[in-house]
Motif scaffolding. Structure first.
Motif, short mmCIF file in Angstrom:
data_model
loop_
_atom_site.label_atom_id
_atom_site.label_comp_id
_atom_site.label_asym_id
_atom_site.label_seq_id
_atom_site.Cartn_x
_atom_site.Cartn_y
_atom_site.Cartn_z
N SER A 115 0.90 -1.22 0.17
CA SER A 115 0.01 -0.23 0.06
C SER A 115 0.87 1.06 0.14
N GLU B 41 -7.33 0.56 -0.75
CA GLU B 41 -7.37 -0.56 0.12
C GLU B 41 -8.87 -0.34 0.73
N ASP C 298 -5.62 -1.59 -5.00
CA ASP C 298 -5.20 -2.20 -3.65
C ASP C 298 -6.10 -3.23 -3.01
N GLU C 299 -5.63 -4.61 -3.44
CA GLU C 299 -6.39 -5.70 -3.00
C GLU C 299 -7.83 -5.70 -3.20
#
Ligand SMILES: Nc1ncnc2c1ncn2[C@@H]1O[C@H](COP(=O)(O)OP(=O)(O)OP(=O)(O)O)[C@@H](O)[C@H]1O
Ligand SMILES: [Mg+2]
Lengths: 307, 500, 240
Positions: free
Chosen positions: C47, C89, C165-166
């Motif tokens: 991140s 995220e 992000d993810e």
């Protein structure tokens, strides 16, 4: 009954002034989570700028422009001056502390409040300044108006309440409808995510200070139209403004309006039916009761801590 | 876990210097980014001295300090010096108490001065002629401290579940309630029972071992009060020091660093907040008794907002969290406020501090010479020009002259009478110039520094000296902001790395 | 070397949080229209890498070049204006604002709102569900719906480079597959992507290339097809 109507009118006037102050607290708190203790003093400075503008325009007894224009001009002057003051305060006293521990900007805010109040005393002394609105247009602002039963609602009150509400509606539209307003809401919810959308967070924060301070400036003029002002009014007015903001739910715009009115009515009725002496105390008691029973205020959502 | 260890290694390897980034950025925590330089001790010869001094135990410092203060009356016969020394010790006590709440507890207590008032009033009620209780001081003084502590607990209670800002509000309102009640006590309790704005008069002075301590002998301040205050100071200092070293003290620290984590780890957060509050309140109340005994009276006007800000400035300037720091802060501010009272002293202070500040920032360099010389030259030019245009512009007399005053009016323009616009324009101009200075770097900064200094001298001579009262508070406000922005840990505060 | 200039290049990046050295000499490139995945365990700095790319955190040393411009010293909003966008995220939607307003925020830098309507249409056709929910408050959406909105929001600005992000975090397996399908779809439309994932298998199966971060260093990099075969990586991240 007459007394009741009279007090309701007073409450409305006072309440809309408090609501304007409260909005400034709410706007800034919404974004920075900072209680801007200096806000009350910005309000006080506003009332002085209004006074200065009034003198430049010839004073109440011999104004160089028609009354309505005079009122508009001094309000605009106060709004502009306070907006500038707000920007300076943000830039120099709060921005360097953006990421410091929570207590640091609060202490800085105390310092600003103190500095402003006493700077004004240093420059202008602690005498009262009277706008002398009574002399404008031969007292038209007081004698004209409409009647409810036996009670006359003076034009001045109507003007104050109407313009306060107009300002609040403009603010409301600005925040809910415009691109910048939406960016403000996004920033107050999640500053980093807002930055990730390309929002210039610094600009948004400055904008919040501009709006809040301008409203305080307008409130300062309205306040001083109905009672003389001096350099010490900032403290108590600020205290009441943020009480209103807390009662309504700090960070919420309709909350600030509702809180301001509640406070205005409470104060007017205590003054009318009990004693002037206790009206301030009552305000604080209402506040503490609120904090115990409903700390998030009328319109606020309970504070969810991020874990 | 492995990550953790490598991180720690990296930590010890030392870090390259931070590259300068323009202005604060989101997520770039300057506070954090600069922690290295903040934490690092001084280098060079001064660093060695500093390290040496650090090894001297705290009680040695305390003893030395107390000995010096105790010796003051020997050197200075005047009642004035003794009285100022007494007031300073009172401020030191107040600062120590506030330090517990703000420095150790990390709580913003805006009602602190009210607790001071609670102590003062409690003592007055227990010892004034009016109520005829006349309890011995060994009862009344501890009683006042206990009452103060209990009121502190009570005020803290509603703030139990509230985050930092709300605590500030509740305490601020408590302060207002205290003021309203004490100012209107005559109409609440009846005029025969309470004095309202006229306060409570005829409070007994202290009496030790059956003998009254007169407040003054032949008009000179009784030095015994200074010693009593000093004794209080030592007791409070040591007691708080021990409290801070105890389990509770450590818990306070973790509460301050990270309230949420402290709560998650099962610490009794509310209880800790309350004890910090109560400790601070008790110290304030204790201090109140001394002042009331000395003055023989107590008035609500003593406990106003400016006093609160004064004590805050002491704690913040000295360094919240450090006992030695807040004591130094208290002494510094107390002396400063005293000097600002008299135009002569105030002028002296201004010029000396200005030169010292210049030397401190520019060192003894060529730039210092340029700035000083430039300012002097600018002054003489402006002065002679102004005098040539209109003689009355430079005809003003120095307030409370003295040689420095006479010299100053040869250099600073002091008109015999000020037009009403001059004051706000010059003052606002000065504030704007100082703020702009903080934005500039290099040559520009030096260039602006010269007119700013002269403008400051002008404002000081013409505006500030004439109005010592607002000047004192303006200076306090400015110190508070400047310290927060430039050096939040104060002169001697604990330099610590903040957790983001 | 006459390889075309990559769209994004991180060179010699060192990022700190206070005293803690997070990213160490990180070198990452994303070509035009390329799909690159960034893998690594918890707290490895994934991140942080994305935030460094966006300028939310500033590296102490090193440079970020984007689309031929050195943007190291430029503001986040400048970079986004140049064609970056992120799906952060945990989505980070603006809870008290409607889905529609969230999408508007994605197009914040498109001041005059030209083609705004077509953009909405585009997002709605990609995510029909978002259309249904357009006036609901974003905070009340389910996790899966939020993911759709977050992707839609990022795509509103026509990014050249999309950072994710993810995207699969907290989604049911069906939804994970669905979001990877969408990623591929967006990629095929020509958008370059840097996708951070814990789910290495999935991420590498659609990626062109991959990087593996460990405690802030790039420890492995290469073609996705090669990485997927790599023994160390299999042991560390792919499980048995
Ligand atoms: N604002 C911050 N302040 C201090 N340290 C931080 C901050 N943000 C992240 N870190 C630390 O930086 C390290 C890397 O964090 P990062 O979020 O980049 O990890 P990640 O690879 O994304 O992990 P995950 O897979 O869990 O999301 C972690 O040790 C984290 O604790
Ligand atoms: Mg992560």
């Amino acid at each position: 009954m007459d007394t009741f109507i009279q007090l309701t009118i007073n409450g409305f006037t006072l309440g809309s002034v408090y609501a304007l102050i409260a909005l400034g607290y709410s706007l800034v708190y919404g974004i920075l989570k900072l209680l801007n203790f200096a806000h009350g003093d910005v309000f006080m400075v506003g009332s002085f700028i209004g006074f200065g503008a009034l003198q430049l325009l010839g004073g109440s007894t011999a104004p160089k422009v028609p009354t309505w224009l005079l009122l508009v001009l001094i309000t605009l002057a106060a709004m502009a001056g306070c907006a500038l003051l707000g920007v300076v305060i943000e830039r120099f006293a709060y921005r360097p502390l953006r990421n410091a521990p929570r207590i640091a900007p609060l202490i800085s805010a105390l310092g600003v409040s103190f500095f402003l109040a006493y700077s004004m005393q240093l420059m202008f002394g602690s005498e009262q300044r009277d706008y002398d609105a009574f002399s404008l247009s031969g007292g038209a602002l007081f004698f004209n108006g409409f009647d409810i039963g036996n009670v006359r609602v003076p034009l001045l009150r109507i003007v104050i309440v109407a313009s306060a509400f107009a300002l609040m509606i403009v603010l409301w539209l600005l925040v809910t409808r415009t691109r910048t307003g939406k960016a403000m809401r996004a920033t107050s919810y999640d500053r980093e995510a807002a930055a990730m959308m390309g929002i210039d967070v610094d600009r948004v924060i400055v904008f919040a200070f501009v709006l809040g301070s301008a409203l305080a400036g307008a409130a300062g003029v309205m306040f001083a139209l109905r009672a003389p002002t001096d350099v010490a009014i900032g403290f108590l007015a600020g205290l009441k403004g943020f009480t209103a903001a807390v009662i309504g739910g700090i960070g919420s715009i309709p909350g600030a309006m509702a809180g301001g009115l509640i406070l205005g009515f409470a104060e007017a009725f205590t003054q009318g039916y009990i004693s002037t002496r206790w009206s301030d105390l009552l305000v604080f008691v209402i506040l503490i009761a609120f904090m115990l029973v409903r700390p998030q205020g009328l319109f606020g959502k309970p504070d969810i801590k991020k874990v | 876990m492995a990550d953790e260890e490598t991180r720690r290694e990296r930590l010890e390897e030392g870090v390259p210097a931070a590259s300068a980034t323009a202005g604060p950025q989101i997520g770039v925590d300057e506070w954090v980014a600069r922690s290295a330089e903040r934490r690092g001790g001084r280098g060079g010869r001064l660093g060695v001295v500093e390290a040496r001094l650090r090894t001297v135990p705290w009680w040695a410092w305390l003893t030395l300090f107390v000995a010096i203060v105790a010796a003051l009356p020997v050197g200075f016969e005047s009642g004035y010096v003794r009285r100022v020394a007494f007031d300073t010790v009172i401020f030191m006590l107040l600062a120590l108490g506030l330090n517990v709440v703000v420095g150790w507890g990390g709580l913003l207590d805006l009602g602190y001065v009210a607790f001071y008032g609670v102590g003062a009033y409690t003592y007055a009620i227990l010892s004034a002629d009016r109520y005829d209780l006349h309890l011995p001081v060994f009862v009344s003084i501890p009683a006042a401290a206990v009452v103060g502590g209990l009121v502190g607990l009570l005020v803290g209670l509603p703030s139990r579940r509230l985050v930092g800002d709300y605590l500030a509000i509740v305490t601020l309102f408590f302060f207002q309630i205290f003021l309203t009640v004490s100012n209107n006590s005559d109409s609440i309790f009846g005029e025969d029972r309470a004095g309202g704005p006229n306060g409570i008069l005829n409070v007994e002075p202290l009496s030790l071992f059956g003998r009254e301590l007169p407040v003054s002998t032949e008009g000179i301040f009784n030095v015994a009060y200074l010693y009593v205050a000093l004794a209080f100071f030592v007791v409070v200092f040591v007691a708080l020091r021990l409290a801070n070293a105890s389990r509770t003290g450590r818990a306070w620290r973790s509460l301050r660093e990270d309230p949420l984590a402290a709560e998650l780890m099962g610490m009794p957060v509310n209880w800790l907040k309350l004890t910090a509050f109560a400790f601070g309140a008790a110290v304030a109340a204790l201090t109140g008794t001394l002042v009331t005994a000395l003055n023989g009276s107590v008035f609500p006007q003593t406990f106003e907002f400016p006093l609160l800000i004064t004590v805050y400035t002491m704690v913040i300037l000295g360094g919240a969290g450090s006992q030695a720091g807040v004591v130094i802060g208290a002494i510094g501010i107390s002396v400063l406020l005293e000097l600002l009272r008299e135009p002569g002293d105030s002028r002296f202070l201004f010029y000396v501090l200005s030169v010292l500040a210049l030397v401190g920032t520019l060192r003894f360099s060529r730039r210092l010479a340029i700035v000083l010389g430039g300012t002097l030259a600018l002054g003489f030019v402006v002065h002679s020009l102004a005098g040539a245009i209109d003689g009355s512009w430079t005809a003003g007399a120095a307030r409370d002259g003295g040689r420095l005053g006479e010299w100053a009016t040869q250099w600073v323009v002091v008109p015999s009478s000020l037009a009403s616009w001059v004051t706000p324009v010059s003052y606002i101009g000065l504030v704007a110039a100082v703020l702009t200075l903080t934005l500039l770097r290099g040559r520009l900064r030096l260039a602006l520094l010269v007119p700013t200094l002269y403008l400051a001298a002008f404002v000081w001579e013409n505006v500030m000296l004439a109005k010592p009262e607002p000047t004192r508070f303006v200076v306090l406000g400015a110190i508070l902001i400047a310290v927060m922005v430039a050096r939040p840990e104060g002169v001697l505060g604990e330099k610590r790395v903040e957790i983001v | 070397m006459n390889a075309p200039e990559p769209l994004l290049r991180l060179s010699g990046i060192n990022t700190f949080y206070g005293l803690i050295h997070i990213l160490q000499d990180v070198e990452i490139e994303v070509g035009v229209g390329e799909l690159v995945s960034l893998l690594g365990g918890n707290a490895s700095g994934k991140s942080t890498t994305l935030k460094t790319i966006l300028g939310i955190v500033r590296p102490r040393t090193g440079a970020v070049t984007f689309d031929g411009e050195d943007v190291t010293g430029r503001s986040t909003s400048h970079r986004i204006g140049r064609g970056m966008a992120i799906v952060p995220e945990n989505r980070r939607l603006f809870g008290p604002m409607t889905v529609l307003e969230n999408l508007e925020m994605g197009a914040y830098l498109n001041r005059d709102g030209t083609g705004r309507k077509a953009d909405f249409e585009r997002i709605y056709s990609l995510f029909p569900l978002v259309y249904e929910r357009r006036s609901q408050l974003a905070g009340t959406l389910s996790g899966g719906e939020q993911q759709m909105v977050a992707m839609g929001r990022a795509l509103m600005s026509h990014p050249k480079l999309l950072l994710m992000d993810e995207p699969s975090m907290g989604l049911a397996p069906v939804l994970v597959e669905r979001s990877f399908e969408i990623i591929q779809q967006v990629h095929e439309a020509g958008v370059a992507m840097l996708v951070v994932e814990q789910n290495a298998n999935m991420a590498l199966s659609i990626a062109d290339r991959g990087y593996v971060l460990s405690t802030g260093r790039v420890v492995l990099q290469g073609k996705a097809s090669e990485l997927i075969e790599n023994e160390d990586l299999r042991k560390a991240y792919l499980g048995r």
